[in-house]
Motif scaffolding. Structure first.
Motif, PDB file in Angstrom:
ATOM      1  N   SER A 281       0.812  -1.216   0.000  1.00  0.00           N
ATOM      2  CA  SER A 281       0.000   0.000   0.000  1.00  0.00           C
ATOM      3  C   SER A 281       0.850   1.274   0.000  1.00  0.00           C
ATOM      4  O   SER A 281       2.065   1.250   0.244  1.00  0.00           O
ATOM      5  N   ALA A 282       0.185   2.378  -0.244  1.00  0.00           N
ATOM      6  CA  ALA A 282       0.844   3.683  -0.261  1.00  0.00           C
ATOM      7  C   ALA A 282       1.377   4.074   1.113  1.00  0.00           C
ATOM      8  O   ALA A 282       2.168   5.021   1.231  1.00  0.00           O
ATOM      9  N   LEU A 369      -0.258  -0.099  17.459  1.00  0.00           N
ATOM     10  CA  LEU A 369       0.884   0.058  16.549  1.00  0.00           C
ATOM     11  C   LEU A 369       0.405   0.309  15.130  1.00  0.00           C
ATOM     12  O   LEU A 369       0.910   1.193  14.435  1.00  0.00           O
ATOM     13  N   VAL A 370      -0.564  -0.473  14.691  1.00  0.00           N
ATOM     14  CA  VAL A 370      -1.075  -0.338  13.333  1.00  0.00           C
ATOM     15  C   VAL A 370      -1.785   0.997  13.160  1.00  0.00           C
ATOM     16  O   VAL A 370      -1.603   1.696  12.149  1.00  0.00           O
ATOM     17  N   SER A 371      -2.578   1.392  14.149  1.00  0.00           N
ATOM     18  CA  SER A 371      -3.314   2.652  14.059  1.00  0.00           C
ATOM     19  C   SER A 371      -2.373   3.835  13.922  1.00  0.00           C
ATOM     20  O   SER A 371      -2.658   4.794  13.182  1.00  0.00           O
ATOM     21  N   GLU A 372      -1.243   3.794  14.627  1.00  0.00           N
ATOM     22  CA  GLU A 372      -0.276   4.893  14.574  1.00  0.00           C
ATOM     23  C   GLU A 372       0.321   5.083  13.184  1.00  0.00           C
ATOM     24  O   GLU A 372       0.811   6.172  12.861  1.00  0.00           O
ATOM     25  N   LEU A 373       0.291   4.037  12.353  1.00  0.00           N
ATOM     26  CA  LEU A 373       0.863   4.150  11.012  1.00  0.00           C
ATOM     27  C   LEU A 373      -0.016   4.987  10.085  1.00  0.00           C
ATOM     28  O   LEU A 373       0.456   5.480   9.058  1.00  0.00           O
ATOM     29  N   GLY A 374      -1.299   5.155  10.438  1.00  0.00           N
ATOM     30  CA  GLY A 374      -2.210   5.918   9.583  1.00  0.00           C
ATOM     31  C   GLY A 374      -2.276   5.367   8.181  1.00  0.00           C
ATOM     32  O   GLY A 374      -2.256   6.111   7.198  1.00  0.00           O
ATOM     33  N   ALA A 375      -2.389   4.042   8.085  1.00  0.00           N
ATOM     34  CA  ALA A 375      -2.210   3.371   6.798  1.00  0.00           C
ATOM     35  C   ALA A 375      -3.457   3.292   5.938  1.00  0.00           C
ATOM     36  O   ALA A 375      -3.395   2.772   4.824  1.00  0.00           O
TER      37      ALA A 375
END
Length: 473
Positions: A281-282, A369-375
């Motif tokens: 992903s971007a 952790l995943v949420s902090e990536l703003g993915a």
């Protein structure tokens, strides 16, 4: 032999077409290519490994027979992860053959080839095919091949991680290990416990389960949701059949995308040059973890070539990963005073440990952790049993016929850009994307989407699979 498909990832096909002469012949061609092309003096040993499929021991015997005919000593390393066999091969400077079909169903299997310097390249692929066609018909010897056993490769691979992560790196973490038929199922239990976690074995299977870390089976999703529903686990971890792709779910049972597993692993190891295919992903560029990102076609050979090119261009602290989560370590990393040596082949164990260690070190849940990536949100799945010629015709129309492409995507948006580096990736006006590509090792058409919300991604994926299915039916 109609189902057999040979490429840079190795050989795959139906077990009925693979056992006996075909696996013997391709293994012999590989070893003859190794002997002919090695300028440092041909090696005399080949390491053999296998996954837990019922057909793998018989195919391994075919490879041992080929080794005997080619003048190699065959060493049976037993059942072990593909990266563990690759690690032994690199350490000893000898070729290796892994008998595995990875994540594909049990009625299929395959061979993965490693030269003394690592995974075979596109040039090696051509050389092996040339050797295969040049040798004509070679009968597999009827007598049982001579083969020695040495299972220490698995111990060395396990010690690789124990040397570089502290005994309390995962202290107190409650980890469910979805064992199924993963060749790493016992290894994971041992490693997690020795690093301080509290592992619990889940759903061990005596039959082969085709776990795919990109296209999750509904029954796996349901099982993980059930296991995490009572709040008993901080994470669920697993791998595909040969343990070169990780599967991870957070404390709520939400599966982590493979590209985000790779991104978190790179952050934990301090790796700032990332090479990854267009299917990631971007978020790889947007998360701010990488100083340099290089995009490639799908497949570990292309990622490896991209990492080598980046190194030649002066890049340092290099890693690669794919959307399936398989992590390739190109640069040595120093952890806790010990050197974690480069292993430029897909690995599942390193990202599992690194992501869990990242969560404990930061005092965060995996979901945080995943949420902090703003993915944002991405999703992927596949249409199975689609002949390659149908996928090719569909992709050719998408890439080459503007009117067809505009009409095809009209129900979901306006096309603003098209990327054809591998398949056809289409960017829509609202920022979402839909990417179709044919699998390189199975009769499948894969669909990858990105969208602003989880609901939008699910909707776009369902639409893409249905719409493409109509075109290739």
């Amino acid at each position: 032999m109609d189902t057999l498909k040979f490429g840079t990832s190795g050989l795959r096909g139906l077990v009925s077409d693979l056992v006996g002469g075909p696996s013997f012949a391709y293994a012999l061609a590989f070893l003859r290519h190794v002997a002919a092309s090695d300028k440092a003096g041909a090696p005399t040993v080949v390491y053999l490994g296998r996954d837990l499929r019922g057909s793998s021991p018989e195919i391994l015997a075919d490879c041992a027979a080929a080794a005997e005919v080619a003048g190699f000593t065959a060493i049976d390393c037993g059942p072990l992860p593909t990266p563990a066999l690759a690690f032994r091969s690199l350490r000893e400077g000898c070729p290796a053959i892994m008998v595995t079909g990875s994540h594909i169903p049990d009625d299929r299997n395959g061979l993965k080839f490693y030269g003394r310097d690592g995974e075979i390249t596109k040039a090696d692929e051509a050389g092996i095919l040339s050797a295969f066609h040049a040798m004509g018909v070679v009968e597999r010897p009827l007598q049982a091949p001579s083969i020695a056993e040495d299972t220490t490769g698995l111990d060395e691979y396990e010690q690789r991680y124990l040397d570089c992560f502290l005994p309390d790196a995962l202290a107190g973490m409650r980890i469910g290990v979805y064992q199924h038929s993963s060749v790493a199922r016992d290894l994971l239990m041992r490693l997690l416990k020795r690093l301080g976690a509290q592992p619990t074995a889940l759903a061990r299977s005596d039959r082969f389960i085709p776990v795919d870390t990109e296209a999750h089976r509904p029954e796996d999703i349901a099982s993980i949701a059930e296991w995490t529903s009572a709040g008993a686990f901080d994470a669920i971890v697993s791998t595909d059949g040969d343990a070169d792709r990780p599967l991870m779910a957070d404390e709520r049972g939400t599966l982590l995308r493979g590209d985000l597993i790779g991104l978190l692993t790179a952050r934990h190891l301090g790796l700032t040059t990332i090479v990854t295919p267009v299917t990631s992903s971007a978020s790889i560029e947007q998360a701010g973890i990488a100083e340099r990102v290089e995009r490639t076609r799908v497949g570990s050979p292309f990622v490896i070539a991209g990492m080598a090119a980046a190194a030649a261009d002066g890049a340092e602290r290099i890693a690669g990963f794919e959307a399936n989560g398989g992590f390739l370590l190109y640069s040595d990393v120093v952890l806790e005073g010990a050197t974690l040596a480069a292993l430029p082949t897909r690995d599942a164990v390193l990202p599992i440990i690194a992501v869990l260690a990242e969560a404990r070190e930061r005092g965060k849940k995996l979901s945080e952790l995943v949420s902090e990536l703003g993915a944002g949100h991405a999703a992927a799945h596949r249409l199975a049993n689609i002949p390659g010629e149908r996928s090719a015709a569909f992709l050719a129309r998408l890439s080459g016929e503007e009117d067809f492409r505009r009409e095809f995507f009209a129900p979901v948006g306006t096309v603003t850009a098209v990327d054809t580096i591998d398949g056809v990736r289409t960017l829509l006006a609202d920022g979402s994307s839909i990417h179709f590509r044919a699998s390189g090792n199975a009769p499948e058409l894969r669909c990858y989407v990105e969208a602003a919300t989880e609901a939008d991604a699910a909707r776009l994926l369902a639409w893409g699979l249905e719409r493409a299915g109509d075109e290739v039916a």
